[in-house]
Design a protein around this motif. Structure first.
Motif, PDB file in Angstrom:
ATOM      1  N   GLN A   4       0.829  -1.194   0.000  1.00  0.00           N
ATOM      2  CA  GLN A   4       0.000   0.000   0.000  1.00  0.00           C
ATOM      3  C   GLN A   4       0.867   1.249   0.000  1.00  0.00           C
ATOM      4  OE1 GLN A   4      -2.556  -0.703   3.482  1.00  0.00           O
ATOM      5  NE2 GLN A   4      -4.267  -1.036   2.059  1.00  0.00           N
ATOM      6  N   ALA A   5       0.242   2.350  -0.393  1.00  0.00           N
ATOM      7  CA  ALA A   5       0.951   3.622  -0.431  1.00  0.00           C
ATOM      8  C   ALA A   5       0.014   4.731   0.000  1.00  0.00           C
ATOM      9  CB  ALA A   5       1.494   3.902  -1.819  1.00  0.00           C
ATOM     10  N   ARG A   6       0.570   5.742   0.648  1.00  0.00           N
ATOM     11  CA  ARG A   6      -0.212   6.897   1.062  1.00  0.00           C
ATOM     12  C   ARG A   6       0.073   8.044   0.076  1.00  0.00           C
ATOM     13  NH1 ARG A   6      -2.027   7.632   6.079  1.00  0.00           N
ATOM     14  NH2 ARG A   6      -0.428   6.236   6.892  1.00  0.00           N
ATOM     15  N   VAL A   7      -0.986   8.736  -0.355  1.00  0.00           N
ATOM     16  CA  VAL A   7      -0.856   9.827  -1.306  1.00  0.00           C
ATOM     17  C   VAL A   7      -0.356  11.067  -0.576  1.00  0.00           C
ATOM     18  CG1 VAL A   7      -2.050  11.313  -2.956  1.00  0.00           C
ATOM     19  CG2 VAL A   7      -2.698   8.898  -2.740  1.00  0.00           C
ATOM     20  N   LEU A   8       0.715  11.634  -1.086  1.00  0.00           N
ATOM     21  CA  LEU A   8       1.308  12.822  -0.492  1.00  0.00           C
ATOM     22  C   LEU A   8       0.840  14.111  -1.147  1.00  0.00           C
ATOM     23  CD1 LEU A   8       5.005  11.610  -0.138  1.00  0.00           C
ATOM     24  CD2 LEU A   8       3.149  11.417   1.521  1.00  0.00           C
ATOM     25  N   ILE A  22      -5.668  11.063  -7.799  1.00  0.00           N
ATOM     26  CA  ILE A  22      -5.452  10.709  -6.399  1.00  0.00           C
ATOM     27  C   ILE A  22      -5.504  11.973  -5.541  1.00  0.00           C
ATOM     28  CG2 ILE A  22      -4.116   8.619  -6.860  1.00  0.00           C
ATOM     29  CD1 ILE A  22      -1.569  10.202  -6.583  1.00  0.00           C
ATOM     30  N   THR A  23      -5.845  11.784  -4.250  1.00  0.00           N
ATOM     31  CA  THR A  23      -6.031  12.906  -3.328  1.00  0.00           C
ATOM     32  C   THR A  23      -5.132  12.741  -2.119  1.00  0.00           C
ATOM     33  OG1 THR A  23      -8.353  13.045  -4.027  1.00  0.00           O
ATOM     34  CG2 THR A  23      -7.732  14.229  -2.027  1.00  0.00           C
ATOM     35  N   THR A  24      -4.590  13.845  -1.639  1.00  0.00           N
ATOM     36  CA  THR A  24      -3.699  13.813  -0.484  1.00  0.00           C
ATOM     37  C   THR A  24      -4.330  13.057   0.685  1.00  0.00           C
ATOM     38  OG1 THR A  24      -2.748  15.933  -1.123  1.00  0.00           O
ATOM     39  CG2 THR A  24      -2.417  15.254   1.155  1.00  0.00           C
ATOM     40  N   GLY A  25      -3.566  12.126   1.285  1.00  0.00           N
ATOM     41  CA  GLY A  25      -4.024  11.359   2.424  1.00  0.00           C
ATOM     42  C   GLY A  25      -4.701  10.048   2.056  1.00  0.00           C
ATOM     43  N   GLU A  26      -5.041   9.877   0.807  1.00  0.00           N
ATOM     44  CA  GLU A  26      -5.723   8.666   0.342  1.00  0.00           C
ATOM     45  C   GLU A  26      -4.772   7.471   0.406  1.00  0.00           C
ATOM     46  OE1 GLU A  26      -8.469   7.448  -3.551  1.00  0.00           O
ATOM     47  OE2 GLU A  26      -7.051   9.119  -3.651  1.00  0.00           O
ATOM     48  N   ILE A  27      -5.318   6.286   0.737  1.00  0.00           N
ATOM     49  CA  ILE A  27      -4.536   5.051   0.777  1.00  0.00           C
ATOM     50  C   ILE A  27      -4.795   4.266  -0.510  1.00  0.00           C
ATOM     51  CG2 ILE A  27      -4.028   2.928   2.023  1.00  0.00           C
ATOM     52  CD1 ILE A  27      -3.303   5.471   3.516  1.00  0.00           C
ATOM     53  N   PHE A  52      -0.183   6.259 -11.582  1.00  0.00           N
ATOM     54  CA  PHE A  52      -0.010   7.535 -10.906  1.00  0.00           C
ATOM     55  C   PHE A  52       1.477   7.757 -10.676  1.00  0.00           C
ATOM     56  CE2 PHE A  52      -1.268   4.135  -8.058  1.00  0.00           C
ATOM     57  CZ  PHE A  52      -0.180   4.049  -7.194  1.00  0.00           C
ATOM     58  N   PRO A  53       1.918   9.014 -10.468  1.00  0.00           N
ATOM     59  CA  PRO A  53       3.344   9.288 -10.282  1.00  0.00           C
ATOM     60  C   PRO A  53       3.856   8.680  -8.975  1.00  0.00           C
ATOM     61  CG  PRO A  53       2.129  11.299 -10.804  1.00  0.00           C
ATOM     62  CD  PRO A  53       1.121  10.261 -10.484  1.00  0.00           C
ATOM     63  N   ALA A  54       4.915   7.920  -9.060  1.00  0.00           N
ATOM     64  CA  ALA A  54       5.469   7.297  -7.862  1.00  0.00           C
ATOM     65  C   ALA A  54       5.946   8.340  -6.865  1.00  0.00           C
ATOM     66  CB  ALA A  54       6.627   6.376  -8.254  1.00  0.00           C
ATOM     67  N   ALA A  55       6.408   9.494  -7.364  1.00  0.00           N
ATOM     68  CA  ALA A  55       6.917  10.535  -6.474  1.00  0.00           C
ATOM     69  C   ALA A  55       5.811  11.229  -5.704  1.00  0.00           C
ATOM     70  CB  ALA A  55       7.709  11.565  -7.282  1.00  0.00           C
ATOM     71  N   TYR A  56       4.549  10.989  -6.069  1.00  0.00           N
ATOM     72  CA  TYR A  56       3.426  11.622  -5.398  1.00  0.00           C
ATOM     73  C   TYR A  56       2.868  10.771  -4.262  1.00  0.00           C
ATOM     74  CZ  TYR A  56       2.890  15.646  -8.483  1.00  0.00           C
ATOM     75  OH  TYR A  56       3.076  16.834  -9.143  1.00  0.00           O
ATOM     76  N   VAL A  57       3.426   9.594  -4.073  1.00  0.00           N
ATOM     77  CA  VAL A  57       2.967   8.701  -3.006  1.00  0.00           C
ATOM     78  C   VAL A  57       4.180   8.179  -2.246  1.00  0.00           C
ATOM     79  CG1 VAL A  57       0.961   8.017  -4.374  1.00  0.00           C
ATOM     80  CG2 VAL A  57       3.035   6.626  -4.455  1.00  0.00           C
ATOM     81  N   GLU A  58       3.917   7.545  -1.130  1.00  0.00           N
ATOM     82  CA  GLU A  58       4.997   6.932  -0.365  1.00  0.00           C
ATOM     83  C   GLU A  58       4.510   5.602   0.164  1.00  0.00           C
ATOM     84  OE1 GLU A  58       8.313   8.998   2.005  1.00  0.00           O
ATOM     85  OE2 GLU A  58       6.695   8.652   3.459  1.00  0.00           O
ATOM     86  N   PRO A  72       5.220  19.324  -4.062  1.00  0.00           N
ATOM     87  CA  PRO A  72       5.526  18.010  -4.618  1.00  0.00           C
ATOM     88  C   PRO A  72       6.732  18.067  -5.528  1.00  0.00           C
ATOM     89  CG  PRO A  72       3.690  18.997  -5.775  1.00  0.00           C
ATOM     90  CD  PRO A  72       3.985  19.885  -4.605  1.00  0.00           C
ATOM     91  N   PRO A  73       7.389  16.935  -5.731  1.00  0.00           N
ATOM     92  CA  PRO A  73       8.535  16.892  -6.635  1.00  0.00           C
ATOM     93  C   PRO A  73       8.070  16.978  -8.075  1.00  0.00           C
ATOM     94  CG  PRO A  73       7.993  14.690  -5.892  1.00  0.00           C
ATOM     95  CD  PRO A  73       7.099  15.625  -5.125  1.00  0.00           C
ATOM     96  N   PRO A  74       8.998  17.165  -9.003  1.00  0.00           N
ATOM     97  CA  PRO A  74       8.618  17.207 -10.420  1.00  0.00           C
ATOM     98  C   PRO A  74       7.970  15.922 -10.868  1.00  0.00           C
ATOM     99  CG  PRO A  74      10.832  18.050 -10.102  1.00  0.00           C
ATOM    100  CD  PRO A  74      10.413  17.432  -8.801  1.00  0.00           C
ATOM    101  N   LEU A  75       7.125  16.031 -11.889  1.00  0.00           N
ATOM    102  CA  LEU A  75       6.479  14.863 -12.460  1.00  0.00           C
ATOM    103  C   LEU A  75       7.505  13.965 -13.134  1.00  0.00           C
ATOM    104  CD1 LEU A  75       3.357  16.600 -13.941  1.00  0.00           C
ATOM    105  CD2 LEU A  75       3.356  14.902 -12.121  1.00  0.00           C
TER     106      LEU A  75
END
Length: 540
Positions: A4-8, A22-27, A52-58, A72-75
């Motif tokens: 799983q990943a959390r959206v940043l 995707i929305t910030t905080g979404e799992i 979705f961009p990997a850099a936008y989630v963790e 956020p980091p670059p796309l």
């Protein structure tokens, strides 16, 4: 499942693609991390799946109470397509090294007029816009009282050119005195300030030259500007480079198109002369424009005769910071505030005009091109067949006698052969010049939708800020500055609209007069030939 990943950071997927919004905080449930180019694949809690961009989630490996507050980091590279500085420098160095080496001037068949505001090669508007879009997401306005989110739609022309960054006051450029552009209000309306030192330029004496002991050939055109009367030699590739720079720098002005590229017949005399005339039209349009005519890159192209200074000027132009929407930062406009509602009405009307005019130009260009083909093909052959018919008749009659009638018939045959040659050559004098004008206007008209889009984007961002202020989320001084910047964008559009209408009337009035004069002269020549032939027939 890859976990799983959390959206940043918020990310809005482009409609019609496999992107997942995707929305910030979404799992998210991650199904694959091997999509490539900085993208992951997965699904949200609503069962929707996509990339979705990997850099936008963790990846969830520990508990996070809040998402980070940093931008956020670059796309991913596949979308942003930005090069790192070393790569840019490497490419720049290679380009400079090759600049004086020859390549085929016409490696593709068509130079896209819709070229019009895409910036091929070098440092493109989309590159600059993409970097600004991402880095300014969630930009704080005022003293942190409210946050106006950036539009992360990377496909918006308003965003890609840096228009939104300018309205939000985040576009910082270093400008010189020569960069500044002035707009004035006269009795005729809002216009560009005229060039205090107008000039013209002549394109002449095209000649075939060669390099590498004759292995590489090209056509060089001689340009002589009246501002110094010093001749410079330029090839088509130099024009092409210049055009890219002008398109990249002036997102507010339609850049005249270059002649179409051609592979075969490049060294034929007729083609070379036609191209010279088309390049003359390009040069004249730039020289006459009150803003383009004073731009550093244009004057460098037009006046530089030293190879070393040429290269340094070329590098300077390619590193220019005042490009895209950043150019609004150097525009000086009247203090009078503009009415957004009136502007909406004016731009909507102009947009409809552009669409209608473009359709008419395309139709006329197609019809005229077809007419050229007919005159140089079937119409010419028809006249030749008529002449051959009279010649056959004359020959048949000569079997019995040689009389004035047979000579008159032979003269008639020769007359129709001459008319056939007139028919073949005539498009060079009427249909082709008009076709060149239509080509110019197709390129100019193709640029206006993007210019209008930048203006609409500015007005929309202004309204967003005004709504935000009424809700107490944005300070009034921030809104006032944004309104002033929006007026700058509006003034530039109004100035270019005024200039375009002025040139349109002048161009089509002159072109139509020349076309009709040449048509009259053409048919008069035919009448003269036929009357001369008629006099050969004696009364019986």
């Amino acid at each position: 499942m890859a976990g799983q990943a959390r959206v940043l950071y918020d990310f809005e997927g482009q409609p019609g693609t496999s992107e997942l919004s995707i929305t910030t905080g979404e799992i998210l449930n991650v199904t694959s991390k091997d999509v490539g180019e900085g993208w992951w694949e997965g699904s949200n809690q609503r069962g929707l799946s996509g990339i979705f961009p990997a850099a936008y989630v963790e990846a969830i490996v520990q508990t996070y109470n809040v998402p980070p507050a940093m931008p956020p980091p670059p796309l991913p590279q596949i979308y942003v397509e930005e090069n790192t500085a070393p790569v840019i420098q490497q490419q720049q160095s290679q380009y400079d090294d090759d600049w004086d080496d020859d390549w085929d001037d016409d490696v593709s068949e068509v130079n896209p007029a819709s070229h019009a505001n895409a910036a091929p090669g070098g440092r493109s508007n989309s590159d600059v816009g993409s970097a600004l879009d991402v880095n300014l997401a969630g930009l704080k306005l005022g003293d942190g009282k409210g946050t106006v989110r950036k539009n992360l739609n990377r496909f918006s022309h308003f965003v890609k050119t840096g228009g939104e960054a300018y309205i939000l006051g985040a576009s910082k450029v270093t400008a010189t005195d020569s960069d500044y552009i002035h707009i004035i209000e006269t009795n005729d309306g809002i216009t560009w300030a005229p060039n205090p030192q107008p000039y013209s330029c002549v394109v002449a004496s095209p000649k075939k030259e060669s390099k590498l002991k004759g292995l590489k050939s090209f056509i060089a055109y001689q340009l002589t500007p009246s501002l110094n009367n010093i001749q410079v030699s330029r090839r088509y590739k130099h024009f092409d480079w210049l055009h890219e720079r002008l398109v990249e720098k002036f997102c507010i002005i339609p850049i005249p198109p270059l002649p179409d590229k051609q592979i075969s017949g490049r060294y034929e005399e007729q083609f070379i002369e036609r191209r010279r005339l088309q390049l003359q039209s390009f040069v004249s349009r730039v020289s006459n424009h009150p803003i383009l005519s004073r731009s550093d890159v244009w004057l460098h192209f037009l006046t530089c005769t030293d190879a070393k200074r040429w290269k340094s000027g070329k590098r300077k132009a390619e590193k220019d910071e005042v490009i895209g929407a950043a150019i609004f930062s150097v525009v000086q406009v009247p203090e009078k505030a503009l009415d957004p509602l009136q502007l909406d009405s004016q731009t909507e009307a102009f947009g409809r005009f552009v669409q209608s005019f473009d359709t008419a130009v395309r139709t006329m260009q197609s019809n005229f091109a077809e007419q050229v083909k007919r005159q140089q093909g079937p119409y010419k052959r028809d006249y030749q067949r008529i002449g051959q018919s009279f010649r056959t008749l004359s020959t048949a009659m000569e079997l019995l006698e040689t009389a004035p009638l047979t000579r008159a018939l032979a003269h008639t045959a020769d007359t129709y052969d001459q008319i056939a040659l007139l028919c073949e050559d005539q498009p060079r004098l009427d249909f082709e010049p008009m076709g060149d004008l239509l080509h110019d206007y197709r390129g100019l008209l193709a640029s206006f939708p993007d210019i209008i889009t930048v203006h609409k984007g500015a007005l929309q961002k202004r309204r967003e800020l005004e709504r935000s202020a009424t809700e107490g989320k944005t300070e009034s001084n921030v809104v006032i500055r944004a309104q002033q910047r929006t007026d700058v964008v509006s003034y530039t559009l109004l100035a270019e609209m005024s200039y375009f209408h002025q040139e349109r009337v002048r161009d089509y009035n002159a072109a139509a007069k020349i076309f009709l004069q040449e048509q009259i002269a053409y048919y008069q020549k035919i009448v003269d030939h036929l009357q001369s032939t008629l006099s050969q027939y004696k009364d019986v």
